[in-house]
Design an enzyme around this catalytic site. Structure first.
Site, PDB file in Angstrom:
ATOM      1  N   ASP A  64       0.839  -1.201   0.000  1.00  0.00           N
ATOM      2  CA  ASP A  64       0.000   0.000   0.000  1.00  0.00           C
ATOM      3  C   ASP A  64       0.876   1.254   0.000  1.00  0.00           C
ATOM      4  O   ASP A  64       0.367   2.380  -0.046  1.00  0.00           O
ATOM      5  CB  ASP A  64      -1.007  -0.011   1.156  1.00  0.00           C
ATOM      6  CG  ASP A  64      -0.353   0.010   2.512  1.00  0.00           C
ATOM      7  OD1 ASP A  64       0.886  -0.059   2.587  1.00  0.00           O
ATOM      8  OD2 ASP A  64      -1.092   0.094   3.526  1.00  0.00           O
ATOM      9  N   ASP A 103      -0.978  -6.188   0.005  1.00  0.00           N
ATOM     10  CA  ASP A 103      -1.280  -5.559   1.296  1.00  0.00           C
ATOM     11  C   ASP A 103      -2.779  -5.440   1.533  1.00  0.00           C
ATOM     12  O   ASP A 103      -3.530  -5.110   0.609  1.00  0.00           O
ATOM     13  CB  ASP A 103      -0.703  -4.138   1.312  1.00  0.00           C
ATOM     14  CG  ASP A 103       0.508  -4.010   2.209  1.00  0.00           C
ATOM     15  OD1 ASP A 103       0.665  -4.821   3.145  1.00  0.00           O
ATOM     16  OD2 ASP A 103       1.310  -3.088   1.966  1.00  0.00           O
ATOM     17  N   LYS A 133      -0.547  -9.366   3.242  1.00  0.00           N
ATOM     18  CA  LYS A 133       0.228  -8.836   4.377  1.00  0.00           C
ATOM     19  C   LYS A 133      -0.693  -7.925   5.158  1.00  0.00           C
ATOM     20  O   LYS A 133      -1.466  -7.164   4.574  1.00  0.00           O
ATOM     21  CB  LYS A 133       1.452  -8.062   3.880  1.00  0.00           C
ATOM     22  CG  LYS A 133       2.212  -7.368   5.018  1.00  0.00           C
ATOM     23  CD  LYS A 133       3.577  -6.900   4.596  1.00  0.00           C
ATOM     24  CE  LYS A 133       3.601  -5.608   3.826  1.00  0.00           C
ATOM     25  NZ  LYS A 133       3.032  -4.439   4.543  1.00  0.00           N
ATOM     26  N   GLU A 135      -0.797  -5.263   8.558  1.00  0.00           N
ATOM     27  CA  GLU A 135      -0.068  -4.565   9.620  1.00  0.00           C
ATOM     28  C   GLU A 135      -0.658  -4.967  10.959  1.00  0.00           C
ATOM     29  O   GLU A 135      -1.879  -4.923  11.148  1.00  0.00           O
ATOM     30  CB  GLU A 135      -0.156  -3.043   9.405  1.00  0.00           C
ATOM     31  CG  GLU A 135       0.614  -2.617   8.165  1.00  0.00           C
ATOM     32  CD  GLU A 135       0.793  -1.114   8.034  1.00  0.00           C
ATOM     33  OE1 GLU A 135       0.495  -0.366   8.992  1.00  0.00           O
ATOM     34  OE2 GLU A 135       1.231  -0.693   6.943  1.00  0.00           O
ATOM     35  N   GLU A 198       9.646  -3.590  10.379  1.00  0.00           N
ATOM     36  CA  GLU A 198      10.023  -2.298   9.766  1.00  0.00           C
ATOM     37  C   GLU A 198      10.601  -1.337  10.803  1.00  0.00           C
ATOM     38  O   GLU A 198       9.986  -1.101  11.859  1.00  0.00           O
ATOM     39  CB  GLU A 198       8.792  -1.671   9.081  1.00  0.00           C
ATOM     40  CG  GLU A 198       9.100  -0.304   8.483  1.00  0.00           C
ATOM     41  CD  GLU A 198       8.105   0.166   7.425  1.00  0.00           C
ATOM     42  OE1 GLU A 198       7.174  -0.577   7.086  1.00  0.00           O
ATOM     43  OE2 GLU A 198       8.280   1.299   6.939  1.00  0.00           O
TER      44      GLU A 198
END
Ligand code: KIV
Length: 281
Positions: A64, A103, A133, A135, A198
């Site tokens: 994204d 994402d 994926k 978050e 990250e």
């Protein structure tokens, strides 16, 4: 030629060879177990996807980050499900070898388990990507488990989570050791096939990597992770300015393109382009 009902043995072998070459969740786990590193880069369009795939990158992320890189927005927050589907489908259809991961955009992981599974399934069905994926870590463990139960391979994304940039007070290095460990373990126990880390200090990311059975993919998280990811446009130097400390510029596409475009403009103005050879009789 084989009849309609008979499988053509040559075709079967061809398909098997192609699927053996395809990177899958199993390949990534084998890499971790064999202590071999995993490469991952981002793509949002067909041409970049072909470059990455043909160069042999293991995983392509339809991130994204396209909100910032492709759309020029200040954050990824505005990216929509339909935009992820649009870009995911383009990338997946160009790829032969790499595993394509897409994402889940903000705030799909926070909409409750049923909604997260519904939207992730829609994205996979419509794009042809093979994993998502999301978050989040410990707080999203139930959603990760539900996705995995539904047969949707899920990579968790911990540390700096750009979708929470406003809550995190900016794009900054994450140093809360306990929280990060808890997030990584919770994601693994929920069934995530890998954990992206990250902007975390290198030593901390290494120690998380040692603690996990599943692979870690780092960005701004040092060399101890099982794999590395960068935004392709950053590492190829598409932008006017260089990006973060953690990005290595492998090319300077901005200056190559700038020189080429200036030459084109000057050739048009001077009448040097097109030549007779570039014209039809
Ligand atoms: O969206 C993205 O591109 C990412 C980065 C970590 C590569 O999540």
């Amino acid at each position: 030629m084989a009849s309609k009902d008979q499988a053509d043995p040559q075709q079967v072998v061809k398909q098997e060879t192609a699927s053996q070459r395809r990177v899958t969740v199993r390949t990534l786990q084998q890499r971790k177990d064999a202590k071999e590193k995993i490469s991952m880069l981002t793509a949002y369009d067909c041409m970049t996807a072909i470059w990455l795939d043909r160069a042999g990158v293991d995983c392509i992320l339809v991130g994204d980050s396209l909100g910032m890189v492709f759309q020029g927005k200040p954050t990824t927050v505005s990216v929509t499900v339909n935009q992820m589907i649009y870009h995911g489908r383009i990338v997946a259809s160009a790829v032969q070898h790499s595993m394509v991961i897409v994402d889940l955009p903000f705030p799909i992981g926070q909409l409750g388990i049923r909604n997260t599974v519904r939207v992730a399934a829609k994205i996979l069905k419509r794009t042809g990507c093979s994993a998502v994926k999301m978050e989040g870590g410990a707080a999203q463990a139930d959603s990760i488990a539900a996705l995995v139960d539904a047969g949707i391979p899920t990579m968790a994304h911990i540390g700096l989570r750009p979708q929470s940039v406003h809550a995190m007070g900016g794009f900054r290095v994450q140093r809360d050791r306990e929280q990060l460990l808890q997030d990584a373990i919770a994601a693994q126990e929920a069934g995530a096939f890998a954990v992206l880390i990250e902007c975390v200090p290198a030593k901390l990311a290494s120690s998380i990597t040692r603690d996990l059975r599943v692979p870690t993919i780092g960005i701004g998280a040092g060399k101890g992770c099982d794999g590395q990811v960068l935004v392709t446009q950053d590492m190829l130097g598409f932008g006017e300015k260089s990006i973060g400390k953690f990005v290595r510029g492998y090319a300077n596409m901005y200056s190559i393109a700038n020189d080429a475009i200036k030459s084109y403009c000057s050739d048009v103005v001077s009448g040097k382009f097109p030549s007779d050879a570039e014209s039809f009789e």
